[in-house]
Design a protein around this motif. Structure first.
Motif, PDB file in Angstrom:
ATOM      1  N   SER A  90       0.847  -1.192   0.000  1.00 51.23           N
ATOM      2  CA  SER A  90       0.000   0.000   0.000  1.00 51.23           C
ATOM      3  C   SER A  90       0.880   1.239   0.000  1.00 51.23           C
ATOM      4  N   ALA A  91       0.246   2.360  -0.299  1.00 54.08           N
ATOM      5  CA  ALA A  91       0.986   3.612  -0.320  1.00 54.08           C
ATOM      6  C   ALA A  91       1.533   3.924   1.076  1.00 54.08           C
ATOM      7  N   ALA A  92       0.760   3.546   2.082  1.00 51.10           N
ATOM      8  CA  ALA A  92       1.223   3.812   3.452  1.00 51.10           C
ATOM      9  C   ALA A  92       2.498   3.033   3.732  1.00 51.10           C
ATOM     10  N   GLU A  93       2.529   1.787   3.233  1.00 50.88           N
ATOM     11  CA  GLU A  93       3.699   0.958   3.435  1.00 50.88           C
ATOM     12  C   GLU A  93       4.905   1.566   2.695  1.00 50.88           C
ATOM     13  N   ALA A  94       4.656   2.053   1.490  1.00 47.93           N
ATOM     14  CA  ALA A  94       5.734   2.678   0.723  1.00 47.93           C
ATOM     15  C   ALA A  94       6.316   3.845   1.509  1.00 47.93           C
ATOM     16  N   GLN A  95       5.417   4.622   2.127  1.00 47.23           N
ATOM     17  CA  GLN A  95       5.885   5.772   2.890  1.00 47.23           C
ATOM     18  C   GLN A  95       6.717   5.344   4.089  1.00 47.23           C
ATOM     19  N   ARG A  96       6.290   4.256   4.732  1.00 53.50           N
ATOM     20  CA  ARG A  96       7.073   3.763   5.865  1.00 53.50           C
ATOM     21  C   ARG A  96       8.465   3.364   5.429  1.00 53.50           C
ATOM     22  N   LEU A  97       8.558   2.843   4.201  1.00 57.86           N
ATOM     23  CA  LEU A  97       9.849   2.415   3.678  1.00 57.86           C
ATOM     24  C   LEU A  97      10.661   3.592   3.135  1.00 57.86           C
ATOM     25  N   GLY A  98      10.089   4.794   3.189  1.00 59.17           N
ATOM     26  CA  GLY A  98      10.822   5.972   2.724  1.00 59.17           C
ATOM     27  C   GLY A  98      10.670   6.251   1.235  1.00 59.17           C
ATOM     28  N   VAL A  99       9.592   5.755   0.652  1.00 56.58           N
ATOM     29  CA  VAL A  99       9.333   6.028  -0.766  1.00 56.58           C
ATOM     30  C   VAL A  99       8.130   6.970  -0.845  1.00 56.58           C
ATOM     31  N   ALA A 100       8.311   8.162  -1.404  1.00 59.78           N
ATOM     32  CA  ALA A 100       7.202   9.103  -1.517  1.00 59.78           C
ATOM     33  C   ALA A 100       7.047   9.523  -2.968  1.00 59.78           C
ATOM     34  N   ALA A 101       5.851   9.966  -3.301  1.00 61.03           N
ATOM     35  CA  ALA A 101       5.605  10.339  -4.693  1.00 61.03           C
ATOM     36  C   ALA A 101       4.836  11.650  -4.782  1.00 61.03           C
ATOM     37  N   ILE A 102       5.179  12.410  -5.803  1.00 57.28           N
ATOM     38  CA  ILE A 102       4.402  13.598  -6.144  1.00 57.28           C
ATOM     39  C   ILE A 102       3.797  13.322  -7.508  1.00 57.28           C
ATOM     40  N   TYR A 103       2.482  13.360  -7.577  1.00 55.08           N
ATOM     41  CA  TYR A 103       1.823  13.012  -8.833  1.00 55.08           C
ATOM     42  C   TYR A 103       1.586  14.245  -9.693  1.00 55.08           C
ATOM     43  N   GLN A 104       1.259  13.973 -10.961  1.00 54.20           N
ATOM     44  CA  GLN A 104       1.063  15.122 -11.849  1.00 54.20           C
ATOM     45  C   GLN A 104      -0.192  15.907 -11.500  1.00 54.20           C
ATOM     46  N   GLU A 105      -1.245  15.210 -11.025  1.00 61.71           N
ATOM     47  CA  GLU A 105      -2.413  15.921 -10.532  1.00 61.71           C
ATOM     48  C   GLU A 105      -2.202  16.086  -9.035  1.00 61.71           C
ATOM     49  N   PRO A 106      -2.190  17.296  -8.534  1.00 59.73           N
ATOM     50  CA  PRO A 106      -1.995  17.460  -7.094  1.00 59.73           C
ATOM     51  C   PRO A 106      -3.092  16.721  -6.338  1.00 59.73           C
ATOM     52  N   ASN A 175      10.925  12.003   5.721  1.00 66.13           N
ATOM     53  CA  ASN A 175      12.309  11.610   5.530  1.00 66.13           C
ATOM     54  C   ASN A 175      12.375  10.586   4.419  1.00 66.13           C
ATOM     55  N   VAL A 176      12.430  11.090   3.200  1.00 65.86           N
ATOM     56  CA  VAL A 176      12.349  10.157   2.090  1.00 65.86           C
ATOM     57  C   VAL A 176      13.730   9.675   1.691  1.00 65.86           C
ATOM     58  N   ARG A 177      13.773   8.432   1.241  1.00 63.04           N
ATOM     59  CA  ARG A 177      14.994   7.915   0.651  1.00 63.04           C
ATOM     60  C   ARG A 177      14.853   7.917  -0.871  1.00 63.04           C
ATOM     61  N   VAL A 178      13.610   7.683  -1.301  1.00 61.59           N
ATOM     62  CA  VAL A 178      13.326   7.696  -2.734  1.00 61.59           C
ATOM     63  C   VAL A 178      12.154   8.637  -2.969  1.00 61.59           C
ATOM     64  N   LEU A 179      12.378   9.635  -3.815  1.00 61.57           N
ATOM     65  CA  LEU A 179      11.292  10.560  -4.132  1.00 61.57           C
ATOM     66  C   LEU A 179      10.953  10.423  -5.608  1.00 61.57           C
ATOM     67  N   ILE A 180       9.688  10.154  -5.848  1.00 63.10           N
ATOM     68  CA  ILE A 180       9.249  10.013  -7.227  1.00 63.10           C
ATOM     69  C   ILE A 180       8.466  11.258  -7.610  1.00 63.10           C
ATOM     70  N   MET A 181       8.864  11.889  -8.691  1.00 67.36           N
ATOM     71  CA  MET A 181       8.171  13.107  -9.111  1.00 67.36           C
ATOM     72  C   MET A 181       7.607  12.870 -10.500  1.00 67.36           C
ATOM     73  N   ASP A 182       6.260  12.716 -10.536  1.00 68.28           N
ATOM     74  CA  ASP A 182       5.592  12.436 -11.799  1.00 68.28           C
ATOM     75  C   ASP A 182       5.122  13.760 -12.402  1.00 68.28           C
ATOM     76  N   GLU A 183       5.871  14.290 -13.311  1.00 67.30           N
ATOM     77  CA  GLU A 183       5.572  15.571 -13.957  1.00 67.30           C
ATOM     78  C   GLU A 183       5.264  16.676 -12.966  1.00 67.30           C
ATOM     79  N   PRO A 184       6.170  16.958 -12.071  1.00 69.10           N
ATOM     80  CA  PRO A 184       5.886  17.976 -11.062  1.00 69.10           C
ATOM     81  C   PRO A 184       5.878  19.376 -11.648  1.00 69.10           C
ATOM     82  N   THR A 185       6.440  19.554 -12.813  1.00 74.26           N
ATOM     83  CA  THR A 185       6.560  20.905 -13.358  1.00 74.26           C
ATOM     84  C   THR A 185       5.446  21.233 -14.328  1.00 74.26           C
ATOM     85  N   ALA A 186       4.542  20.281 -14.547  1.00 75.98           N
ATOM     86  CA  ALA A 186       3.534  20.473 -15.589  1.00 75.98           C
ATOM     87  C   ALA A 186       2.772  21.782 -15.421  1.00 75.98           C
ATOM     88  N   SER A 187       2.527  22.170 -14.179  1.00 78.57           N
ATOM     89  CA  SER A 187       1.718  23.369 -14.004  1.00 78.57           C
ATOM     90  C   SER A 187       2.530  24.531 -13.449  1.00 78.57           C
TER      91      SER A 187
END
Lengths: 522, 322, 348, 347
Positions: A90-106, A175-187
């Protein structure tokens, strides 16, 4: 496909040795109802590197992201985090593992305030909400980002740029170890992009691994250390930035060569179709004055929140102007609702494709004919479904909409194809004035070039087009003239000779270019 | 790719299978079930609810809800009875009752479409208020003694074994099916039910369509109220009280999404048949109204739950296979 | 942006606007009814509002998550009846144990709703429209047409609703009203200060986002239904205490009064915003109108027509007040946001 | 309507008089297979359950091999539910339906269809006002008599000086309650009740909670109210409880129609010094006998027919003086309960 051999991968992902990878993906595959979304993909991500993912929509980037963040489970393959095999359910589990994401739609909660949005998914803040501390911390993070937002105000009504800033604040607050940015600059506008990049580089220095997805080639080449290209669910190539070129990257992505952003030959005639004098909406924008000619493309540039979209909404009648005059083909008119705007031959293609542009659960046919449904009725007032279908089919071939059928729900299409359906919908109203708000946001490179070609063709047919875009190279390549706005005011109108990245940005930042007086006189 | 379409088809298949099963069980259980007289009865006994369910379908697909329908039914019946008692000829009384329905609908529409209040709040107030107005007309009286033709309208067959109410139901069913599935209005109802903002940006006159919906809903409710009065031959202040929940139950069982934009009249038609046959079968098996209510409540939950659980089971199974 | 605008949101002022409407109503009726300004009037309204308020608090939590619980009336009736039967046959039962049983029965029925909504993925309206009928049906079938009567109940239960907790002069602050107030205060603070409770708001505000960022949606929605059930169970106990005579029809139609209180109280029916205090004020406003209209001497037959109209006007005026406030705030906000790049722009 | 009630009082005396024998008293033959349905207003309250008991008792005595169906609607769907049950019973071809009518004349069309199919329609507790579709009404007591008894109880509680009192009824649509209230108003015209001042009529919809709050509201609205008359078993208990909770039992009394088992405490503590009721067990018993006799052809539904109803003795069908048309079997009498006799009855 045949191009694979010519552009064979420069690196085998396993060969790149930058120490121990923090995230390793091995042979991951995922299938959705008969489509192979990901096929045997392996990728390694190292601490302190920015790794860009490129690919057309539907190439598999989003699926990969969703697998890493625990939204989807892979059918095959393994995910290793810091060398350990993990299952992310789950996304919560990913966050616990230090993986976070920023999606293209806020993904904000409109009813919660800014501070709460930043900290909502924190699991380490205890069961009692310390509001005072939370506000202070949120303010600190936003200050670091250089964003002035009231942390106590609800997210409802924030502009897209402001929402994206909150998203970024949210990600870096963990405290992220892996940050995923899915088109963060689109807007984001150019200035805000630079602000964001400064931040990304800070994170990189702190050892965070960043997976960066973008359709803006120049950004990718500015910031990425490595570039990985996806096509049709497969990993095509992974190269270090120094070894890659935009042309090669694009060729890998689409399997063919594409000319990027070649300036459009002008087709403008001296025949104003829309004349706007001193237009304003109280508290939002004021003093907007310009003429739009037949066959002309007028670019609207400026920072997000400068009021460009508001001018578009006023012209279309969504939020009517409160001062000034509008004349269409020389006749003064008043627009109070979209319906009245449409009757005057104005079409407004919204920047928010999913919320305001399309009705996602409805079919392509139904979306294309919705604004012009009265033309598809027989004498009993019933819909002529055959004619409707033919019309949709003609747009499908004209704009090269890729879909198995026009009866498919729009929600099932990729971003680029959705954008084409949205364009079809408004072209079908036979507009003489077309307002395009961010026409290529979230659209992949291949489709982007197609959309640009369509804009050029429409202009040559004599339609007056306003292009509102935060993608400055796009505005410059498409426009005959560029209108620059800042804080609800018109700063300048630059013609093609005057318009450059520098002159537009100078005006957008509040410093009048020397020749702006002549620009305004137009 | 056509997941939504297939799901809809699955829903109607489910309803249809259910219907066949119920009819089979009923005919095994009671020898009285399979007779024309009984089939007319089972329709006739809930015909007014069935009629109102048609417009309720449109309202819910349009992303709204009308809780005031049962009170409007009562109001219309009371207006007809009161004006008749005060000397109006029956046809005029009926027209006034229908006009009362339109006024109630316009009132709902004004607050919802132009002031922008949630329809749940407005029609909840209507549920209380219109019933109140009905009471003002009739107080504690019952009014009957309507002209014979009026009572016949509700009680006597006009085409074969079918009464006027049943004929009106079928006409309205076809009419609203055409509106919903083949007209511009229907398309726009789906559009505003799916995404009201996008519809507005597409030049759809959202206010006008919502007005249409609520006026149609109240008008048809008033018509149903008048037909109910004709069937019972006498009117009281509590006419049709509590019908709204039964009506909404039928619509939801028909596969219409409470969130709007999804569903169709065929599904609702089948759901009505399922409910009517089930109730009738249980009635003939001497099962009381209380038990009938919770069997139908259970069916409503089960019909949505079963496909979901089935899907989960299949997914788990598939996962193991891989 | 003034200090007020920075520190108070329109959503918080909404409660004040409701309070204002209540005060207006009280002055209006006070000027028309002799002897209206008495503690007795207060007591009437307070006790009639107490039960609805407790259930409305639970309903608010459910509505916040973009769901609805239409089965509350049946849960109230179910617990009132069965706890009543239990107490009637075991008069020596410990009062706290009885309350606990009521809450447990309610919570158990809430569990059924919650499981079906969260894990069965059945829309809440469908589930609770179903359980509304099912719970009531089971109650009627099990009851055998018996009625719980006051004289079968122990004295402490009969005295409970009359218990004067805080005698201030001749103003009685009665136990059930205090209980309702305590519940409201607890839940008001809870929904502001408890991290997990903030998720009720988050989930109703944007379910897709909640899903993607990994909030435990299913368990949060489930919890909302269980709490709503438990509070309905408590409401059932309060009903038993207050009315003493409980038929199988107890609480029938209560769901509409509760939803009305929640809606009038400014809780967004589409989730994400609203407070339990608002729901209480909504219940109080409706209660005040109901009680006062009768005192006004309006005929029994006119009562509902007037009540319906007043509820509509209350909702409308509340919406308009809020709209105005929001506009005022947005304008101030806009200046701030538009002003932001300026700060950055001055240091090229 | 009112005039009708006045003359009704006169008729009532005739009807109450012992049956004079100008026709043969029919004896019903036990053991015939007669399928019958007992239809209460709704399920879930005690009086109808008692009537069911009485009917079962009669069924046993008559050795009817067909089981008695006790079918009722839910309270919120009473009208539509009763009509549905009558229609379904007709389809099933039952021989007799016994209805405690909650639907006023609205049930008449369905009842007429039933009659046309040969079903005997007997009403009990509450008749079809127009008598359309009804063979005979088994009246618990004479309706105008109930009005008079209620007036007498009010007079005896309030004393010769009288005072203000109010009525707390069931729903505004309950036809028997309405008839009793009308009868009481008629009775009140008698000069001996001149001091009794009826100030208001309110409705508790036979819901405990609504009735309770209505009773409270009455004492608020009329500070000098001295009596609440509740001709409904749900309303009277709720009103008594409300007044007791308000500690107003000394000032305001409760009376009306109620069940001894539910009223015991209030009668003993003086909150409700007097109330009246008939036996619902007997009513169910008599209704069953009547319906059985009609369905087996032992008697015809016409004036003057007489039959023996088991342990309750002989009864005759007469014109119903309280309605414009219609026949009735008058059960009577009812009992006025006071603290002296309530305890025994409560058991």
């Amino acid at each position: 496909m045949t191009l694979d051999k010519e552009h064979s991968p420069a690196l085998d992902p396993g060969d790149v040795d930058d120490g121990k990878p923090i995230l390793e993906i091995r042979g991951v595959a995922k299938r959705f109802d008969g489509t192979q979304a990901l096929d045997d993909v392996s990728l390694a991500l190292y601490p302190g590197e920015i790794h860009a993912l490129l690919g057309e929509n539907g190439a598999g980037k989003s699926t990969l992201i969703k697998i890493v963040t625990g939204v989807h489970q892979p059918d095959h393959g393994q995910i290793l985090l810091a060398g350990e095999l993990v299952t992310i359910r789950s996304a919560a589990e990913a966050q616990r593992l230090g993986v976070a994401a920023i999606y293209q739609e806020p993904l904000l909660f409109p009813d919660l305030n800014v501070a709460e949005n930043i900290f909502i998914s924190h699991q380490d803040r205890g069961s009692i909400v310390g509001w005072r501390r939370m506000f202070q911390e949120a303010e600190a993070i936003l200050a670091e980002l250089g964003v002035a937002l009231d942390v106590r105000s609800p997210a409802r009504g924030l502009t897209l740029a402001a929402q994206q800033s909150v998203e970024i604040a949210k990600a870096i607050s963990m405290n992220v170890r892996v940050l995923i940015m899915d088109e963060p600059t689109a807007s984001l506008s150019a200035h805000e992009v630079q602000q964001l990049f400064k931040l990304v580089k800070d994170l990189k220095r702190q050892g965070v691994a960043i997976l960066f997805v973008s359709h803006r080639m120049e950004e990718v080449f500015e910031i990425a250390d490595k570039i990985t290209i996806f096509r049709d669910g497969r990993l095509v190539s992974t190269r270090r930035r120094a070894e890659a070129t935009p042309q090669r990257a694009i060729a890998d992505m689409v399997g063919r060569e594409i000319d990027l952003l070649k300036a459009r030959p002008t087709t403008a005639r001296k025949d104003p179709i829309l004349s706007v004098v001193d237009l304003g909406r109280q508290g939002v924008f004021e003093g907007v004055t310009f003429d739009l000619h037949r066959g002309e493309v007028l670019g609207f540039a400026g920072l997000i929140g400068a009021g460009r979209t508001d001018v578009g909404l006023a012209l279309f009648g969504v939020e009517p102007a409160t001062s000034g005059t509008i004349a269409v083909a020389g006749k003064p008119i008043v627009v109070r609702s979209p319906r009245e705007g449409m009757k005057l031959g104005i079409a407004y293609v919204s920047e928010d494709r999913r919320q305001l542009g399309l009705i996602l659960p409805m079919s392509i046919v139904a979306n294309v004919t919705l604004p012009s449904l009265h033309r598809f009725l027989n004498r009993f007032g019933l819909i002529r479904t055959a004619l409707e279908r033919r019309t949709a089919e003609s747009f499908r071939s004209r704009l090269a909409i890729r879909t198995p059928s026009v009866a498919v729900a729009v929600a099932k299409l990729s971003g680029g194809n959705q954008q084409k359906v949205l364009l079809s919908k408004w072209l079908n109203t036979n507009p003489s004035i077309l307002i395009l708000d961010e026409p290529t946001r979230g659209v992949d490179v291949g489709s982007k070039a197609e959309v640009h070609a369509i804009i050029a063709e429409l202009a040559s047919e004599g339609i007056g087009i306003i292009v509102i875009s935060s993608d400055l190279p796009e505005v410059l390549a498409l426009s005959d003239r560029v209108l620059v706005m800042r804080e609800g005011r018109q700063m300048a109108i630059l013609d093609r000779a005057e318009a450059s990245q520098e002159s537009v940005m100078t005006a957008a930042m509040g410093q009048r270019p020397a020749d702006s007086a002549s620009g305004r006189a137009l | 790719m056509t997941g939504a379409g297939a799901a809809l088809k699955r829903w109607e298949t489910l309803m249809f299978v259910l219907l066949v099963a119920i009819i089979a069980l009923n005919s095994l259980d009671s020898r009285y079930f399979l007779s024309i007289g009984n089939f007319v009865n089972l329709f006739q006994l809930s015909i007014e609810k069935s009629i109102v369910a048609l417009t309720m379908t449109l309202v819910i697909i349009g992303g709204e809800i009308d809780l005031s329908v049962a009170s409007v039914m009562g109001l219309a019946a009371c207006v007809a009875a009161w004006t008749f008692q005060h000397g109006a000829p029956m046809p005029l009384a009926v027209l006034l009752a229908l006009a009362a329905g339109i006024v109630a609908g316009l009132n709902n529409a004004f607050w919802i479409a132009y002031v922008g209040l949630p329809s749940l709040a407005v029609t909840l107030a209507g549920l209380i208020g219109y019933r109140g107005v009905a009471r003002i007309f009739l107080e504690d009286r019952a009014i009957g003694g309507f002209p014979e033709w009026f009572n016949q309208l509700g009680q006597q067959p006009i085409i074969g074994p079918l009464t006027a109410s049943i004929v009106i139901f079928f006409i309205l069913f076809v009419f609203f099916a055409v509106i919903l599935h083949s007209s511009a209005l229907g398309r726009m109802i789906y559009a505003i039910g799916s995404n009201v903002q996008a519809a507005r940006y597409s030049g759809v006159r959202v206010g006008l369509i919502k007005t249409d919906l609520f006026v149609a809903s109240a008008f048809v409710a008033a018509l149903a109220g008048v037909l109910y009065a004709a069937r019972l031959g006498s009117v009281r202040g509590d006419m049709a009280e509590g019908f709204e929940l039964d009506i909404i139950t039928a619509v939801l069982l028909g596969g219409v999404s409470i969130f709007g934009g999804k569903g169709n009249l065929a599904g609702v038609g089948l759901a009505i048949l399922v409910i009517l046959n089930l109730r009738n079968g249980m009635g003939l098996a001497n099962i009381t109204g209380n038990t009938q209510n919770y069997v139908i409540g259970g069916l409503l939950v089960f019909s949505v739950l079963a496909p979901n659980v089935w899907q989960d089971v299949r997914n788990t199974w598939r996962g193991r296979e891989i | 942006m003034t200090w007020l605008q920075r520190h108070v949101r329109p959503e918080q002022i909404r409660e004040l606007s409701l309070l204002l409407l209540i005060v207006v109503a009280i002055f209006f009726f006070g000027s028309l009814i002799d002897g209206y300004y008495t503690f007795r009037t207060f007591n009437r309204i307070a006790s009639s509002v107490a039960i609805i308020t407790v259930v409305a608090v639970g309903q608010t939590l459910v509505v916040l998550t973009r769901n609805i619980d239409l089965s509350v009336g049946s849960i109230v009736g179910f617990t009132a009846y069965f706890v009543g039967t239990l107490i009637a046959s075991h008069n020596s039962i410990n009062p706290f144990f009885a309350v606990a049983i009521a809450i447990l029965i309610g919570a158990a029925l809430g569990v059924v709703n919650g499981v079906l909504v969260s894990w069965g993925r059945v829309p809440a309206v469908v589930v609770t429209l179903g359980t509304l009928a099912i719970y009531r049906g089971v109650l009627v079938d099990l009851s055998g047409a018996k009625t719980v009567t006051t004289d079968s109940l122990p004295q402490w239960l009969i005295d409970l609703p009359l218990l004067n907790v805080l005698p201030i002069g001749s103003l009685d602050i009665r136990a059930l009203f205090v209980l309702a107030l305590v519940i409201v205060v607890l839940f008001h603070l809870g929904t502001i200060y408890l991290s997990f409770a903030r998720r009720f708001y988050a989930i109703g505000s944007n379910p897709e986002a909640a899903q993607l960022i990994g909030l435990p949606m299913k368990s949060v929605v489930f919890l909302a239904f269980v709490i709503c059930g438990a509070l309905s169970g408590l409401g059932g106990f309060m009903m038993l205490a207050r009315f003493g005579n409980i038929t199988v029809e107890a609480g029938r139609g209560l769901e509409l009064s509760v939803v009305a209180a929640v809606v009038v109280g400014g809780v967004n029916i589409f989730g994400g915003s609203g407070t339990v205090t608002g729901a209480m004020l909504g219940a109080a406003l409706i209660g005040t109108l109901e009680q006062s209209l009768f005192r006004l001497g309006i005929s029994e037959f006119w009562l509902n027509a007037v009540l319906g109209l007043l509820i509509l006007l209350a909702v409308a005026s509340d919406a308009i007040i809020l709209q105005r406030l929001r506009a005022l705030w947005t304008r101030a906000e806009l200046k701030l946001i538009v002003g932001a790049p300026e700060k950055r722009g001055t240091q090229p | 309507m009112r005039k009708m009630m006045m003359s009704a009082a006169a008729f009532a005396l005739l009807a109450l008089a012992p049956q004079s024998g100008w026709t043969q008293v029919a004896t019903v033959t036990p053991g015939k297979d007669v399928s019958m349905v007992l239809l209460p207003k709704f399920l879930g309250i005690l009086p109808f359950d008692q009537a069911h008991k009485g009917a079962e008792e009669a069924a046993k005595e008559l050795q009817n091999p067909a089981a008695l169906q006790f079918l009722g609607p839910t309270p919120q769907n009473s009208v539509a539910g009763q009509i549905e049950i009558v229609t379904n019973a007709t389809t099933q071809g039952v021989k007799a339906i016994m209805i405690s009518n909650n639907s006023g004349d609205q049930i008449a069309p369905a009842a007429k269809v039933a009659q046309a199919k040969g079903v005997k329609v007997v009403t009990w507790d509450s008749p079809i006002p127009s008598a359309e579709g009804e063979d005979v009404f088994v009246a618990q007591v004479d309706f105008s008599e109930i009005g008079k008894v209620m007036a007498d109880m009010a007079l005896s509680i309030l004393g010769p000086n009288g005072g203000k009192f109010a009525i707390l009824s069931a729903s505004p649509d309950a036809s028997n309650q309405n008839a009793w209230i009308a009868a009481m108003k008629t009775a009140l015209k008698d000069p001996k009740y001149a001091q009794l001042n009826l100030v208001d009529t309110v409705y508790g919809n036979d819901e405990s909670e609504k009735s309770y709050t209505q009773a409270q509201a009455l004492v608020d609205k009329y500070p000098d109210l001295r009596l609440i008359m509740a001709p409904t078993s749900v309303g009277i208990v709720a009103a008594a409880k409300a007044l007791q909770d308000e500690k107003l039992c000394d000032k305001v009394k409760v009376s009306g129609l109620g069940l001894p088992s539910e009223m015991l405490a209030y009668t003993k503590n003086g909150c409700a010094p007097q109330f009246a009721l008939w036996s619902f067990v007997d009513l169910g018993y008599l209704a069953y006998y009547t319906a059985y006799a009609l369905a087996t052809g032992a008697i015809k539904a016409e004036e003057g027919a007489k039959f023996k109803a088991g342990r309750m003795g002989d009864y005759a069908i007469t014109k119903d003086p309280t309605r414009a048309k219609g026949l009735r079997v008058l059960m009577g009498p009812f009992t006025v309960y006071t603290k002296d006799n309530v305890e025994a009855a409560a058991k």
